[in-house]
Design a protein around this motif. Sequence first.
Motif, short mmCIF file in Angstrom:
data_model
loop_
_atom_site.label_atom_id
_atom_site.label_comp_id
_atom_site.label_asym_id
_atom_site.label_seq_id
_atom_site.Cartn_x
_atom_site.Cartn_y
_atom_site.Cartn_z
N GLY A 150 -7.02 16.35 23.01
CA GLY A 150 -6.61 17.74 22.76
C GLY A 150 -5.79 18.37 23.86
O GLY A 150 -5.00 17.70 24.52
N ASN A 151 -5.97 19.68 24.04
CA ASN A 151 -5.24 20.45 25.04
C ASN A 151 -6.19 21.06 26.06
O ASN A 151 -7.34 21.33 25.75
N ILE A 152 -5.67 21.31 27.24
CA ILE A 152 -6.45 21.89 28.33
C ILE A 152 -5.99 23.32 28.61
O ILE A 152 -4.79 23.61 28.56
N GLY A 153 -6.94 24.21 28.89
CA GLY A 153 -6.58 25.57 29.30
C GLY A 153 -6.62 26.59 28.18
O GLY A 153 -6.60 27.79 28.44
N ASP A 154 -6.71 26.12 26.93
CA ASP A 154 -6.72 27.09 25.82
C ASP A 154 -7.98 27.95 25.81
O ASP A 154 -7.96 29.10 25.36
N GLY A 155 -9.11 27.39 26.28
CA GLY A 155 -10.35 28.16 26.35
C GLY A 155 -10.17 29.38 27.24
O GLY A 155 -10.58 30.49 26.90
N LEU A 156 -9.55 29.16 28.40
CA LEU A 156 -9.31 30.26 29.34
C LEU A 156 -8.39 31.32 28.73
O LEU A 156 -8.67 32.53 28.80
N MET A 174 -8.87 32.74 19.25
CA MET A 174 -9.60 31.70 18.53
C MET A 174 -10.01 30.51 19.40
O MET A 174 -11.11 29.99 19.23
N PRO A 175 -9.16 30.03 20.31
CA PRO A 175 -9.59 28.87 21.09
C PRO A 175 -10.85 29.15 21.92
O PRO A 175 -11.58 28.22 22.26
N TYR A 176 -11.10 30.42 22.25
CA TYR A 176 -12.35 30.77 22.95
C TYR A 176 -13.48 30.95 21.95
O TYR A 176 -14.58 30.44 22.14
N PRO A 179 -13.76 27.06 19.65
CA PRO A 179 -13.04 25.99 20.34
C PRO A 179 -12.85 24.78 19.42
O PRO A 179 -13.70 24.48 18.59
N SER A 180 -11.73 24.14 19.60
CA SER A 180 -11.44 22.93 18.84
C SER A 180 -12.15 21.76 19.51
O SER A 180 -11.99 21.53 20.70
N VAL A 181 -13.01 21.06 18.77
CA VAL A 181 -13.66 19.89 19.36
C VAL A 181 -13.07 18.63 18.72
O VAL A 181 -12.68 18.65 17.55
N GLY A 247 -12.73 27.05 31.98
CA GLY A 247 -13.76 26.35 31.20
C GLY A 247 -13.52 26.43 29.71
O GLY A 247 -12.46 26.85 29.25
N ASP A 248 -14.53 25.99 28.95
CA ASP A 248 -14.57 26.19 27.50
C ASP A 248 -13.52 25.43 26.71
O ASP A 248 -13.12 25.90 25.63
N ASP A 249 -13.06 24.29 27.22
CA ASP A 249 -12.08 23.53 26.44
C ASP A 249 -12.74 22.56 25.46
O ASP A 249 -12.20 22.28 24.40
N TYR A 250 -13.91 22.01 25.84
CA TYR A 250 -14.69 21.13 24.96
C TYR A 250 -13.91 19.93 24.43
O TYR A 250 -14.08 19.51 23.29
N GLN A 251 -13.01 19.40 25.27
CA GLN A 251 -12.35 18.14 24.96
C GLN A 251 -13.12 17.00 25.62
O GLN A 251 -13.99 17.24 26.45
N THR A 252 -12.82 15.77 25.22
CA THR A 252 -13.50 14.60 25.78
C THR A 252 -12.61 13.97 26.86
O THR A 252 -11.43 13.71 26.62
N LEU A 253 -13.19 13.76 28.03
CA LEU A 253 -12.51 13.14 29.17
C LEU A 253 -13.18 11.79 29.42
O LEU A 253 -14.40 11.74 29.62
N PHE A 254 -12.40 10.72 29.40
CA PHE A 254 -13.06 9.42 29.60
C PHE A 254 -12.19 8.43 30.36
O PHE A 254 -10.97 8.58 30.46
N LEU A 255 -12.83 7.42 30.90
CA LEU A 255 -12.17 6.31 31.57
C LEU A 255 -12.23 5.11 30.65
O LEU A 255 -13.22 4.87 29.98
N SER A 256 -11.14 4.35 30.64
CA SER A 256 -11.12 3.14 29.82
C SER A 256 -10.22 2.09 30.45
O SER A 256 -9.16 2.42 31.01
N GLY A 257 -10.63 0.83 30.31
CA GLY A 257 -9.81 -0.29 30.79
C GLY A 257 -8.99 -0.90 29.66
O GLY A 257 -8.28 -1.88 29.88
#
Lengths: 306, 306
Positions: A150-156, A174-176, A179-181, A247-257
């Motif tokens: 998704g996008n970052i910062g829309d919650g703010l 609306m993004p606050y 929030p789009s999950v 805060g309040d973005d509710y996106q997923t942040l992950f590491l992957s190989g």
Amino acid sequence: MDEFGLIARYFAPLAGEGAEGLTDDAAELGGMLMTKDVLVEGVHFLKTDPLDLVARKALRVNRSDLIAKGARPETYALGLVWPQDTQESDIAAFSTGLWAEQKECGLALLGGDTTRGAQTVVSVTMFGRPLGPRITRAGGEPGQGLYVTGNIGDGLLGLEAAKGSPSADDEEAMPYRLPSVPSGAEELVARFASASLDVSDGLVADARHMAEASKLRLVIDVDRVPFSAAGMEARRAGRLAELLGGGDDYQTLFLSGAEEKELQQEAHRLGLRLSHIGRAEEGEGVGLLMRGTPWKADIKGYNHFA
Amino acid sequence: MDEFGLIARYFAPLAGEGAEGLTDDAAELGGMLMTKDVLVEGVHFLKTDPLDLVARKALRVNRSDLIAKGARPETYALGLVWPQDTQESDIAAFSTGLWAEQKECGLALLGGDTTRGAQTVVSVTMFGRPLGPRITRAGGEPGQGLYVTGNIGDGLLGLEAAKGSPSADDEEAMPYRLPSVPSGAEELVARFASASLDVSDGLVADARHMAEASKLRLVIDVDRVPFSAAGMEARRAGRLAELLGGGDDYQTLFLSGAEEKELQQEAHRLGLRLSHIGRAEEGEGVGLLMRGTPWKADIKGYNHFA
């Protein structure tokens, strides 16, 4: 002492099997993953926010936790505190929001409790079915790529709009309020992630949590962080550090190989925007790069407990 | 509309499998039973109640629900809202109470959330292992005996004492601040009960709930209702109707077709006081007998939502 210090000192010693010492966002229970997030009026939502959206947000912030752990949300328990001036129409609106959210993502209500109090509190305990082995904040390896949905910062930006406008149909709020999950990202996480969490305290703050748990350094290329049109505009207005800290973005942040191409194909199939925003390396903390060179910025996370 | 009406209208339609249409005190989840009770300052406990006891009470009211369903409490999730003037020593005291309760009954913390708000709220979701087939409020049969553990009315008398005395070590306030729950009664329920619930709204009010769910009439012989020494004194002072209507007793009320002798032997082995206070018959509602003749009394239940 902040929230994390209090939890480590006074609650972690009480934790049992499956709780991971309260260091993760979810716990194991009878083959399910469980998460709990409490929303308080004036802290996690505004008194002027429409109650159907408050209901949906309460479910979404919990869905977000489970999705980021590779689990598909299935059922939830609901604890509600209503102030004395609550009207039956308020409760009807709240119920309508729950219903809309349940229909959208196949959730069902399992039980709960309803009582009176000084302000509206929505306490959700949600249960999800893991799609694979448990994914925590730890487990990342040096050399892996750092990805965010998704996008970052829309919650703010949404919070700013909601504060300025109690109007229920303000699109900018609306993004606050709702929030789009990243529905479906649990499949990405279960198949490809080594470490994962949801971005609720701010991108950089949550990356720090993952770096600490995985005993790694995470380097974020800020030029690759995804923004919406409103986010791009704020960035151009010199608000990049705020967007990365909000805060309040509710996106997923992950590491992957995994190969990025494979990840992007899967994200495309799931209808998700996925951005490769950095990498893990030996070390600790979070480093930011702008146009390839280190960028120094004082970025704090959002702290609901402050 | 009262709490039960609101739940039936706005929340029951949202309930999924295992939730029994929100008509019972617990729900099924992955082979476990789950219950959720929220405690709010000024509603379920007093601002002057010591926080270690508030913590223990929050666990006990949830233990009580599971015990009455024939399930052994094992783990819980905890949602906490703390007002701004909360000191670290308050949180330390609360944690000490959780620890004491966990040690006493073998519970462990599974996860949770901590945040800020206008007043203290303790939201517990607790999970227990069923010792047998599921026991609900329904399932009673005409001719079965009505049994209750422990004493009735002490919660009411304890509340009066706690209101009059903020002193932390007031013995008379203890039944309200730290209600006695019938630990082990889950074995009685699982082996012998056809219908069961915990007495939290008042003996007569909860008997009405069971009568309604089981489509029966419950007749209570008020001369057999068990009281403590303080309760006996209040009864002699003409307060019988209040004792039968007061909340916060957290004893287990159940119907059973077993021989009373067998029940009493098992209760004795478990260290529980068990009283045979009445019977089920065809019909509806709750009837009271005093010295063998019908006793008319206007007994209301405690309503936290009123």
